[in-house]
Design a protein around this motif. Structure first.
Motif, mmCIF file in Angstrom:
data_model
loop_
_atom_site.group_PDB
_atom_site.id
_atom_site.type_symbol
_atom_site.label_atom_id
_atom_site.label_comp_id
_atom_site.label_asym_id
_atom_site.label_seq_id
_atom_site.Cartn_x
_atom_site.Cartn_y
_atom_site.Cartn_z
ATOM 1 N N PHE A 86 0.977 -1.070 0.222
ATOM 2 C CA PHE A 86 -0.061 -0.192 0.026
ATOM 3 C C PHE A 86 0.937 1.025 -0.292
ATOM 4 C CE2 PHE A 86 -1.997 -3.474 1.614
ATOM 5 C CZ PHE A 86 -3.780 -2.945 1.415
ATOM 6 N N GLU A 87 0.292 2.451 -0.886
ATOM 7 C CA GLU A 87 1.412 3.313 -0.515
ATOM 8 C C GLU A 87 0.550 4.642 -0.396
ATOM 9 O OE1 GLU A 87 2.885 3.746 -4.145
ATOM 10 O OE2 GLU A 87 4.005 1.997 -4.511
ATOM 11 N N PHE A 88 0.932 5.356 0.056
ATOM 12 C CA PHE A 88 0.389 6.628 0.777
ATOM 13 C C PHE A 88 0.783 7.672 0.890
ATOM 14 C CE2 PHE A 88 -0.517 2.721 3.802
ATOM 15 C CZ PHE A 88 -1.964 3.186 3.470
ATOM 16 N N THR A 89 1.459 9.081 0.572
ATOM 17 C CA THR A 89 1.264 10.419 -0.044
ATOM 18 C C THR A 89 0.531 11.495 0.889
ATOM 19 O OG1 THR A 89 0.658 11.056 -2.032
ATOM 20 C CG2 THR A 89 2.628 9.033 -1.946
ATOM 21 N N PRO A 90 1.250 12.369 0.632
ATOM 22 C CA PRO A 90 0.181 13.589 1.487
ATOM 23 C C PRO A 90 -1.525 13.778 0.148
ATOM 24 C CG PRO A 90 2.107 14.284 1.090
ATOM 25 C CD PRO A 90 2.789 13.733 0.652
ATOM 26 N N HIS A 91 -1.161 13.648 -0.727
ATOM 27 C CA HIS A 91 -2.273 13.628 -2.051
ATOM 28 C C HIS A 91 -2.846 12.538 -2.282
ATOM 29 C CE1 HIS A 91 0.961 16.706 -2.578
ATOM 30 N NE2 HIS A 91 0.366 17.356 -3.744
ATOM 31 N N GLU A 92 -2.404 11.461 -2.181
ATOM 32 C CA GLU A 92 -2.988 10.041 -2.060
ATOM 33 C C GLU A 92 -2.921 9.272 -1.768
ATOM 34 O OE1 GLU A 92 -2.579 9.356 -6.586
ATOM 35 O OE2 GLU A 92 -0.776 8.620 -7.187
ATOM 36 N N GLY A 108 -4.526 -1.288 -8.599
ATOM 37 C CA GLY A 108 -4.578 -0.039 -8.800
ATOM 38 C C GLY A 108 -5.378 0.498 -9.089
ATOM 39 N N ALA A 109 -6.147 0.715 -7.293
ATOM 40 C CA ALA A 109 -6.696 1.802 -6.891
ATOM 41 C C ALA A 109 -6.316 2.743 -6.301
ATOM 42 C CB ALA A 109 -7.548 1.354 -6.447
ATOM 43 N N PHE A 110 -6.217 4.232 -6.191
ATOM 44 C CA PHE A 110 -4.947 5.475 -5.499
ATOM 45 C C PHE A 110 -6.657 6.357 -5.152
ATOM 46 C CE2 PHE A 110 -2.110 2.964 -6.591
ATOM 47 C CZ PHE A 110 -0.705 3.305 -5.872
ATOM 48 N N VAL A 111 -6.998 6.782 -4.389
ATOM 49 C CA VAL A 111 -7.848 7.987 -3.885
ATOM 50 C C VAL A 111 -6.995 8.918 -3.442
ATOM 51 C CG1 VAL A 111 -9.287 6.569 -3.575
ATOM 52 C CG2 VAL A 111 -8.525 6.901 -2.033
ATOM 53 N N SER A 112 -7.703 10.439 -3.728
ATOM 54 C CA SER A 112 -7.063 11.099 -2.758
ATOM 55 C C SER A 112 -7.534 11.524 -1.034
ATOM 56 C CB SER A 112 -8.338 12.650 -3.433
ATOM 57 O OG SER A 112 -8.087 13.490 -2.332
ATOM 58 N N THR A 113 -6.123 11.525 -1.310
ATOM 59 C CA THR A 113 -5.684 11.196 0.819
ATOM 60 C C THR A 113 -6.760 11.973 1.501
ATOM 61 O OG1 THR A 113 -3.148 10.987 0.379
ATOM 62 C CG2 THR A 113 -3.928 11.915 2.817
ATOM 63 N N LYS A 114 -7.673 13.132 0.893
ATOM 64 C CA LYS A 114 -8.227 13.486 1.859
ATOM 65 C C LYS A 114 -10.151 12.965 1.700
ATOM 66 C CE LYS A 114 -10.950 16.399 -1.911
ATOM 67 N NZ LYS A 114 -11.306 17.206 -2.839
ATOM 68 N N HIS A 115 -9.953 11.581 1.008
ATOM 69 C CA HIS A 115 -10.493 10.641 1.244
ATOM 70 C C HIS A 115 -10.720 9.132 1.569
ATOM 71 C CE1 HIS A 115 -13.857 13.673 -0.297
ATOM 72 N NE2 HIS A 115 -13.045 13.167 -1.788
ATOM 73 N N LYS A 165 -16.196 5.406 -7.404
ATOM 74 C CA LYS A 165 -17.135 6.315 -7.011
ATOM 75 C C LYS A 165 -17.773 6.594 -5.742
ATOM 76 C CE LYS A 165 -18.766 7.600 -10.793
ATOM 77 N NZ LYS A 165 -17.792 8.638 -11.504
ATOM 78 N N LEU A 166 -17.398 7.785 -5.108
ATOM 79 C CA LEU A 166 -17.096 7.636 -3.196
ATOM 80 C C LEU A 166 -18.332 7.384 -2.605
ATOM 81 C CD1 LEU A 166 -15.797 8.956 -0.572
ATOM 82 C CD2 LEU A 166 -16.566 11.154 -0.996
ATOM 83 N N LYS A 221 -14.558 9.908 8.486
ATOM 84 C CA LYS A 221 -13.536 11.315 9.539
ATOM 85 C C LYS A 221 -12.109 10.770 9.007
ATOM 86 C CE LYS A 221 -12.256 12.352 13.434
ATOM 87 N NZ LYS A 221 -12.675 12.688 14.952
ATOM 88 N N LYS A 222 -11.141 11.465 7.963
ATOM 89 C CA LYS A 222 -9.929 11.519 8.240
ATOM 90 C C LYS A 222 -9.326 10.970 9.023
ATOM 91 C CE LYS A 222 -10.063 14.918 5.650
ATOM 92 N NZ LYS A 222 -9.025 15.824 4.994
ATOM 93 N N LYS A 223 -7.900 9.495 9.001
ATOM 94 C CA LYS A 223 -7.448 9.080 10.125
ATOM 95 C C LYS A 223 -6.618 10.012 10.286
ATOM 96 C CE LYS A 223 -9.767 5.249 10.155
ATOM 97 N NZ LYS A 223 -9.997 4.407 11.298
#
Length: 209
Positions: A157-163, A170-177, A186-187, A192-194
């Motif tokens: 799994f990969e996490f950045t400030p953006h996604e 092959g699935a990535f979402v905005s970090t805000k979600h 689809k959202l 609540k964000k972690k």
């Protein structure tokens, strides 16, 4: 175009990994090499170091003073037990409540002497100025790892400030979600964000619940 992309990779290993990566970054700074690093990646304990650093928008310039501050915090053997209990009680209301919540609220909180309630998206500023290397945090799916072997990219799994995302799907979402529910891209349900403390516990456990 002829300049290579230089990446620093931090290993796992809890507090030892955190201290080792911090020492490595300090020496890179001393050798005037840190400015050439494009990406800073880590898993498990090394992400404790990076997630603390990116709370400072100019950490690569302020690294020496941050090192002293982090060392001082680590030597302070007191932690907020009431905060840990409150966090566990709040986390227990989530349907995805797991051992990771306990690990983050109690063990990681106690080791680092800090409960960071900021979110990963809050590190955008520190990663967009060009002053600091771009951070990439990682966690491993243990079950997938045992099936495919350590070199299979789909275990990560990969996490950045953006996604945030999972290479196997092959699935990535905005970090805000991050933490919300999705269906077919689809959202479906915003949640609540972690916070960073949860992420620190998550990466040290090296598995996504």
């Amino acid at each position: 175009n002829n300049v290579p992309n230089i990446v620093v990779l931090g290993s796992g290993g809890g507090l030892r990994a955190m201290i080792a990566l911090l020492g490595t970054l300090v020496e890179l700074k001393n050798q005037n090499f840190l400015d050439a690093v494009m990406y800073l990646c880590g898993v498990s304990g090394s992400t404790w170091c990076t997630s603390l650093l990116y709370g400072d928008g100019k950490w690569s310039e302020n690294l020496m003073s941050l090192e002293k501050e982090l060392c001082k915090n680590l030597s302070n053997f007191s932690w907020n037990t009431m905060k840990a209990v409150e966090s566990l009680q709040e986390s227990s209301k989530d349907e995805l409540y797991s051992l990771t919540d306990f690990w983050a609220s109690c063990l990681v909180h106690k080791i680092l002497q800090q409960f960071d309630e900021n979110e990963l998206a809050d590190h955008k500023e520190a990663s967009e100025t060009g002053i600091n290397p771009y951070p990439i945090y990682a966690a491993v799916d243990k079950e997938k790892l045992s099936e495919e072997g350590g070199n299979f990219p789909g275990t990560w799994f990969e996490f950045t400030p953006h996604e945030a995302g999972y290479a196997a799907l092959g699935a990535f979402v905005s970090t805000k979600h991050f933490g919300s529910e999705f269906e077919k891209g689809k959202l479906k349900k915003k949640k609540k964000k972690k916070h960073i403390c949860y992420m620190q516990g998550n990466k040290n456990a090296s598995i996504i619940p």
